[in-house]
Design a protein around this motif. Structure first.
Motif, PDB file in Angstrom:
ATOM      1  N   GLY A 189       0.816  -1.214   0.000  1.00 38.04           N
ATOM      2  CA  GLY A 189       0.000   0.000   0.000  1.00 38.04           C
ATOM      3  C   GLY A 189       0.844   1.257   0.000  1.00 38.04           C
ATOM      4  O   GLY A 189       1.790   1.386  -0.780  1.00 38.04           O
ATOM      5  N   GLU A 190       0.540   2.179   0.889  1.00 38.17           N
ATOM      6  CA  GLU A 190       1.240   3.469   0.931  1.00 38.17           C
ATOM      7  C   GLU A 190       2.713   3.336   1.298  1.00 38.17           C
ATOM      8  O   GLU A 190       3.488   4.254   1.065  1.00 38.17           O
ATOM      9  N   ASP A 191       3.115   2.204   1.877  1.00 40.04           N
ATOM     10  CA  ASP A 191       4.518   1.990   2.232  1.00 40.04           C
ATOM     11  C   ASP A 191       5.342   1.442   1.061  1.00 40.04           C
ATOM     12  O   ASP A 191       6.554   1.297   1.167  1.00 40.04           O
ATOM     13  N   SER A 192       4.687   1.127  -0.041  1.00 42.82           N
ATOM     14  CA  SER A 192       5.382   0.551  -1.188  1.00 42.82           C
ATOM     15  C   SER A 192       6.210   1.597  -1.920  1.00 42.82           C
ATOM     16  O   SER A 192       5.767   2.728  -2.105  1.00 42.82           O
ATOM     17  N   PRO A 193       7.405   1.206  -2.374  1.00 46.95           N
ATOM     18  CA  PRO A 193       8.124   2.095  -3.289  1.00 46.95           C
ATOM     19  C   PRO A 193       7.295   2.232  -4.566  1.00 46.95           C
ATOM     20  O   PRO A 193       6.533   1.328  -4.912  1.00 46.95           O
ATOM     21  N   ILE A 194       7.440   3.346  -5.240  1.00 46.67           N
ATOM     22  CA  ILE A 194       6.684   3.594  -6.467  1.00 46.67           C
ATOM     23  C   ILE A 194       7.639   3.611  -7.650  1.00 46.67           C
ATOM     24  O   ILE A 194       8.623   4.355  -7.651  1.00 46.67           O
ATOM     25  N   LEU A 195       7.346   2.774  -8.632  1.00 46.32           N
ATOM     26  CA  LEU A 195       8.077   2.815  -9.893  1.00 46.32           C
ATOM     27  C   LEU A 195       7.359   3.819 -10.782  1.00 46.32           C
ATOM     28  O   LEU A 195       6.135   3.768 -10.908  1.00 46.32           O
TER      29      LEU A 195
END
Length: 76
Positions: free
Chosen positions: A46-52
């Motif tokens: 969720g919000e803790d995921s790194p974003i590609l």
């Protein structure tokens, strides 16, 4: 074309959506709320995921390759 993606921000937390092909909890979410860019993250985090971050044209080319079964294959 080189795109500087270091400063791209996806502020619209409601803009994340899961793939329609989601099977269970193992999937990705995408966000198209920032013009010209597509964010991809792990739905489990969720919000803790790194974003590609991909440019729109990059994402279109990737999806075209997936649809044509060209991703992960080795050219002959």
């Amino acid at each position: 074309m080189i795109i500087n993606k270091e400063n791209v921000v996806f502020n619209d937390v409601t803009g994340w959506r899961k793939s329609s092909y989601t099977a269970g909890a193992n999937c990705v979410e995408i966000n198209e709320s920032t013009p010209g860019y597509v964010g991809v993250r792990d739905s489990k985090l969720g919000e803790d995921s790194p974003i590609l971050v991909f440019g729109v044209d990059e994402m279109r080319a990737f999806l075209r390759g997936v649809k044509n079964d060209m991703v992960g294959s080795t050219p002959a």
